[in-house]
Motif scaffolding. Structure first.
Motif, mmCIF file in Angstrom:
data_model
loop_
_atom_site.group_PDB
_atom_site.id
_atom_site.type_symbol
_atom_site.label_atom_id
_atom_site.label_comp_id
_atom_site.label_asym_id
_atom_site.label_seq_id
_atom_site.Cartn_x
_atom_site.Cartn_y
_atom_site.Cartn_z
ATOM 1 N N GLY A 1 0.656 1.159 -3.332
ATOM 2 C CA GLY A 1 0.150 -0.097 -2.788
ATOM 3 C C GLY A 1 -1.222 -0.363 -3.389
ATOM 4 N N ASN A 2 -1.654 -1.618 -3.327
ATOM 5 C CA ASN A 2 -2.961 -1.937 -3.931
ATOM 6 C C ASN A 2 -3.798 -2.841 -3.038
ATOM 7 N N GLU A 3 -5.072 -2.839 -3.320
ATOM 8 C CA GLU A 3 -6.000 -3.806 -2.719
ATOM 9 C C GLU A 3 -5.926 -5.056 -3.587
ATOM 10 N N PRO A 4 -6.280 -6.207 -3.044
ATOM 11 C CA PRO A 4 -6.217 -7.417 -3.877
ATOM 12 C C PRO A 4 -6.908 -7.199 -5.221
ATOM 13 N N ALA B 1 -0.260 5.518 -4.407
ATOM 14 C CA ALA B 1 0.579 5.900 -3.263
ATOM 15 C C ALA B 1 -0.273 6.367 -2.093
ATOM 16 N N LYS B 2 -1.522 6.694 -2.363
ATOM 17 C CA LYS B 2 -2.381 7.195 -1.285
ATOM 18 C C LYS B 2 -2.922 6.046 -0.437
ATOM 19 N N ASN B 3 -2.722 4.837 -0.884
ATOM 20 C CA ASN B 3 -3.353 3.711 -0.193
ATOM 21 C C ASN B 3 -2.537 3.233 1.020
ATOM 22 N N THR B 4 -2.357 4.123 1.966
ATOM 23 C CA THR B 4 -1.598 3.769 3.176
ATOM 24 C C THR B 4 -2.399 2.805 4.042
ATOM 25 N N SER B 5 -3.706 2.856 3.906
ATOM 26 C CA SER B 5 -4.547 1.957 4.687
ATOM 27 C C SER B 5 -4.173 0.507 4.376
ATOM 28 N N ALA B 6 -4.034 0.181 3.097
ATOM 29 C CA ALA B 6 -3.659 -1.191 2.739
ATOM 30 C C ALA B 6 -2.231 -1.500 3.181
ATOM 31 N N ASP C 1 -3.486 10.824 1.852
ATOM 32 C CA ASP C 1 -3.593 9.369 1.883
ATOM 33 C C ASP C 1 -4.906 8.957 2.539
ATOM 34 N N ASN C 2 -5.188 7.660 2.481
ATOM 35 C CA ASN C 2 -6.492 7.187 2.932
ATOM 36 C C ASN C 2 -6.442 6.501 4.308
ATOM 37 N N SER C 3 -5.459 6.884 5.125
ATOM 38 C CA SER C 3 -5.336 6.219 6.428
ATOM 39 C C SER C 3 -6.604 6.375 7.266
ATOM 40 N N MET C 4 -7.023 7.629 7.442
ATOM 41 C CA MET C 4 -8.192 7.858 8.291
ATOM 42 C C MET C 4 -9.429 7.180 7.720
ATOM 43 N N GLU C 5 -9.548 7.299 6.415
ATOM 44 C CA GLU C 5 -10.678 6.649 5.741
ATOM 45 C C GLU C 5 -10.655 5.144 6.038
ATOM 46 N N LYS D 1 -11.718 -0.911 6.900
ATOM 47 C CA LYS D 1 -10.943 -1.775 6.001
ATOM 48 C C LYS D 1 -9.636 -2.185 6.661
ATOM 49 N N THR D 2 -9.082 -1.233 7.384
ATOM 50 C CA THR D 2 -7.908 -1.544 8.195
ATOM 51 C C THR D 2 -8.326 -1.243 9.625
ATOM 52 N N THR D 3 -8.044 -2.146 10.519
ATOM 53 C CA THR D 3 -8.541 -1.900 11.875
ATOM 54 C C THR D 3 -7.642 -0.907 12.611
ATOM 55 N N ARG D 4 -8.217 -0.291 13.609
ATOM 56 C CA ARG D 4 -7.435 0.597 14.462
ATOM 57 C C ARG D 4 -6.267 -0.202 15.057
#
Ligand code: BGC
Length: 934
Positions: A711-714, A720-725, A747-751, A757-760
């Motif tokens: 996944g990517n940021e705009p 593949a680590k970008n679970t936050s997005a 992955d970067n979920s917690m980050e 960047k991604t809300t709770r």
């Protein structure tokens, strides 16, 4: 009927029916078929011995008990006499030219070398045969597109010679195409065989389905779900197909027959919807009735021929060329009659929603940008057996433009490109011009801003279980409030492949993947490939269905529903909640390797077929994960190649089937794709997964990634680590990691939660989606130890050869683990199956001591050891081996840290001790390896 709820024979009978109904007969000169009883046939082509039951990759890995091929089925039917001499010649040639399996994943050959004819061979065969059958075989699949080359899309020279020689010598030649998707067909004109049939890849019952059609037990009624053009270059997508980076969908909505019927009729060899029968039908329009939202067409169909058979009725619409260009035909409805005996009639009703007549205005040309509109004018309705033959039946008039649905910009292309558009020529003929496709006016992430969910305040564990939600004792919000940030990060990680926590050998587990999540009563869902049968990498058997194209060509929704009821039972029996299928991408180009899994170039056929399968599975409480959402239209560079598609083409073509599956089929699980569409990898495509899917279609359910998708940021690179997005866009589940709790993929979920960047709240929303979907699934019953009447009945249906799986033990290896001797049954004919899960290591080593303590000197006691389905080694001890001896086997790195080990004893008398597995570190980190494997 043996009274069991799940009967393999009944399943096989239904699959055989489907395989036969999907067969499309393109030619049948002089009514050669059906063959008369007792006819002597000479069969040519090696694929008579090696039937392709499906294509390759994840959608083809069903481990079946048997596959009935063509020769076998024709012999078993005993309707015809197979020329033994021709068969012998092939048998001995094949001994010297064995089937080439290839080098594994995506490296299977597309075709098998064909036997060149020796002089006089065909002539001799013709002397004692009444007719010839020639079989052509092809495969392709995941990660391996077809190629416009000999041996793939084109026939090889040897195959062409085979067909032309046989046609020259035999009066009657039937060509059977055992292929995953349409192939080049120019050779038909050149060699002129009497009969030609696409028999597709019909699953394990495929050969029998073919025999039924050739013998006349079944009258063919399949219709092409794709247009067959003369040359591959004639498909307007070919010019842009296969690029590594960018793929412009310049043909826009003019996909398949929408293009050919509008601009290039002369390029078509066989039109969409075409297919012949042994009998003939007459269609009479009874009524054409317009209501506010629909046009109902009533047609009387009469069997005017000599054979009992079914007929497909297709309804097309021709919309006026207003400000928006329109294809000159769009399929708006279809149905299939029941079996009609000669002279029997039936009246069928086909309801066509006006929504399907409308066009999506993404440019504002009509003054209604982002709306589905019916432009003013006359909408002609055509009814027929195929798109070309369909006859004018009447029209409806739209006095003034009608807005059917007003929507918002979504998924606009970020790159400028030119797309196809019709222009009227003098004689009224339409020709192709191009216009600039409109690009987006706003960053989709801005839309997210206005739609952010509210955060649910964290409460910690209040003792609420998911069951309290289903029983109405607590709200979903109160339940989710108990999940910590860590829990939220874990719940969006699916585990696999072959997670030991769910049915062995399946693709993934999701939901209650950690002890904490499970303690909240969140069940562990299990998913397995799909689409045409269950893939169990443990080696356990499952039923292999006809491929998607074959099923769709039946045009028979009821049949698909019935067939997938069996699939539903089989899933349920194996404790699998969702099949990873149906595959429902559009056949944009014949070269897509996964076309075999998908249904059609037409979105209505695609959507209806998927909906039928979902309804079938739903009968037994399980479902399908519709895939790949969206535009997985080429395998080449599938992780990277970006599809650039207009909003109009997305809505009218590429998303439409999914929309039907959601709205009519009740889909509640979707898989996104590996690649990007219009600037965003689909797992992070906010407009796709939120604006359109949830906002417009009101989808309630889960979206999961394809396995290890990125996944990517705009504007950013994909990872593949970008679970936050992913979570931000409502791709709820990242599939798959080996260990969710340890965040094995880092992955970067917690980050994402911590840096905001991604809300709770967005993580909570995905947790709600996941829990909500799981509450519909049998996993929810399993997690509460509830055994329904159905489950009890299914237990009665466990076959002898499946018991092995039930007894399978799981061995978790942390550095080293011993397999207790009592686990291994050393009796003659017994096998012991183990799932080995490596905690950290990469490769592993199996060692054990064995002996034959008391047996005659000359006795032979073999032990075969298999890993996954491959034989590693057979160790044969004799009576002389009475002293302990040690065996050591080094095992290759395991895919995803887990594998299946099987010990099989051909004879009793061996003793085993100190059997252990050690982890071996190969220096490379497993995580990185998983990445590169994909
Ligand atoms: C395929 C999916 C499949 C998944 C799990 C991927 O390689 O693209 O269609 O469901 O693997 O096997």
């Amino acid at each position: 009927m043996n009274g069991k709820i799940f009967d393999l024979n009944e399943y096989a009978a239904k699959a055989r029916e489907a395989a036969a109904e999907g067969i499309v007969m393109l030619k049948n000169d002089d009514h050669l078929l059906p063959l008369s009883k007792g006819m002597k046939v000479a069969i040519f082509g090696r694929s008579q011995f090696h039937y392709y039951k499906s294509g390759t990759g994840s959608g083809g890995m069903v481990n079946t008990r048997y596959v009935t091929g063509i020769l076998e089925a024709l012999e078993a039917e005993k309707c015809f006499v197979v020329n033994p001499r021709v068969k012998e010649v092939y048998e001995s040639w094949i001994e010297e030219h064995p089937f080439e399996v290839g080098d594994g994943w995506a490296k299977e050959p597309w075709f098998q070398e064909e036997m060149p004819f020796k002089p006089g061979f065909v002539e001799a065969a013709s002397e004692d045969s009444d007719a010839a059958i020639v079989v052509i075989g092809r495969t392709a699949g995941e990660d391996q597109d077809n190629k416009a080359e000999e041996g793939s899309y084109l026939l090889t020279k040897t195959e062409l010679n085979m067909i032309s020689d046989v046609c020259r010598v035999f009066k009657h030649t039937i060509v059977l195409l055992n292929v995953g998707n349409i192939i080049d067909m120019k050779w038909v004109e050149e060699s002129n065989p009497s009969s030609v049939l696409y028999v597709w890849q019909g699953g394990q019952e495929g050969g029998s389905g073919i025999a039924d059609v050739l013998s006349g037990k079944v009258t063919p009624s399949g219709r092409l779900t794709d247009t067959i053009a003369r040359n591959i270059e004639d498909y307007p997508s070919t010019v842009n197909y296969g690029d590594d980076k960018l793929n412009f969908y310049a043909e826009d909505i003019y996909v398949g027959y929408r293009y050919f019927e509008t601009f290039a009729k002369e390029k078509v060899l066989y039109p969409f919807g075409f297919g012949m029968s042994y009998t003939s039908f007459e269609r009479k329009l009874k009524k054409l009735e317009e209501t506010k939202d629909r046009v109902d067409v009533l047609v009387e169909v009469t069997n005017t021929g000599k054979y009992t058979g079914k007929e497909v009725v297709q309804v097309y619409c021709e919309a006026p060329q207003g400000r928006l260009g329109k294809p000159s035909r769009v399929l708006c409805g279809f149905t299939k009659t029941q079996s009609l005996s000669p002279e029997e009639s039936v009246v069928v009703k086909i309801s066509c929603p006006k929504y399907l007549f409308s066009s999506y205005d993404d440019s504002g040309a009509t003054g209604h940008r982002y709306s589905y509109v019916l432009e003013a004018g006359s909408y002609s309705i055509y009814i027929g057996g195929d798109v070309r033959q369909a006859e004018y039946a009447g029209s409806i008039d739209v006095a003034e433009l009608i807005v059917i649905e007003a929507l918002k910009e979504a998924m606009a292309p970020s790159v400028s490109y030119r797309r196809m558009k019709p222009a009227a020529e003098e004689n009224g003929q339409l020709s192709v011009t191009y216009e600039k496709a409109p690009t987006g006016t706003m960053d989709p992430m801005k839309r997210r801003g206005g739609n952010l969910p509210g955060e649910i305040a964290y409460t910690g564990d209040k003792g609420l279980k998911l069951e309290d939600v289903s029983e109405g004792r607590a709200s979903m919000e109160d339940f989710i409030a108990q999940l910590s940030d860590e829990d939220l990060c874990c719940i969006v990680r699916g585990e696999g492949m072959c997670s030991p926590k769910v049915t062995s050998g399946t693709a993934g587990a999701f939901g209650g993947v950690t002890e904490r999540l499970a303690a909240f009563g969140i069940p562990l869902g299990c998913c397995a490939d799909g689409p045409s049968g269950i893939r169990l990498d443990s080696g356990i058997y499952a039923f292999a269905m006809p491929n998607g194209t074959c099923l769709a060509c039946s045009f028979n929704e009821e049949l698909l529903k019935e067939l997938y009821e069996f699939e539903g039972l089989e899933l349920r029996k194996n404790n699998i909640d969702t099949l990873l299928g149906p595959g429902m991408n559009i056949h944009r180009n014949p070269l897509n390797g996964r076309n075999f899994e998908y249904f059609s170039e037409d979105p209505l056929v695609t959507g209806k077929m998927a909906a039928a399968q979902l309804k079938g599975m739903d009968k037994y409480g399980v479902t399908g994960t519709i895939k790949h959402f969206a535009c997985n239209n080429q395998e080449h560079s599938r992780n990277e190649a970006e599809a650039i598609v207009s909003e109009r083409a997305l809505r009218e073509i590429y998303l439409k089937g999914f929309e039907i599956a959601v709205k009519e089929g009740g889909a509640y699980s979707i898989m996104s794709t590996y690649g990007p569409v219009n600037g965003f990898w689909t797992a992070t495509n906010y407009d796709l997964l939120t604006t359109i899917l949830r906002g417009e279609w009101r989808f309630q359910g889960i979206v999961m990634t394809d396995w290890w998708a990125k996944g990517n940021e705009p504007g950013g690179p994909a990872d593949a680590k970008n679970t936050s997005a992913m979570v931000r866009c409502q791709n709820d589940l990242f599939m798959v990691t080996t260990n969710s709790e340890k965040n094995a993929l880092q992955d970067n979920s917690m980050e994402g939660i911590l840096n905001g960047k991604t809300t709770r709240a967005e993580f909570q929303r995905s947790a709600i989606n996941i829990c909500g979907a799981l509450m519909h699934m049998p996993a929810f019953l399993r997690s509460r130890g509830i055994e329904t009447e159905l489950d009890k009945q299914l237990k009665e249906c466990i076959e002898e050869d499946e018991k092995e799986q039930l007894d399978m033990r799981i061995l978790t290896v942390e550095k080293e683990a011993e397999i207790p001797s009592e686990w291994i049954d050393t009796q003659k004919g017994k096998s012991t199956l183990l799932q080995v899960v490596l905690a950290e290591g990469d490769a592993s080593r199996l060692s054990f001591s064995c002996r034959v303590p008391s047996a005659g000197e000359l006795s032979q006691i073999p032990l075969s050891i298999f890993r996954d389905k491959q034989l590693l080694k057979t160790i044969t001890l004799t009576g002389k081996d009475s002293e302990w001896r040690t065996e050591v086997l080094d095992l290759e790195p395991a895919f995803c840290s887990t594998y299946f080990l099987k010990f099989y004893f051909g004879q009793s008398g061996m003793e085993i001790k100190e059997c252990k597995i050690e982890e071996v570190y190969e220096g490379s980190q497993r995580l990185t390896r998983v990445h590169t494997v994909v």
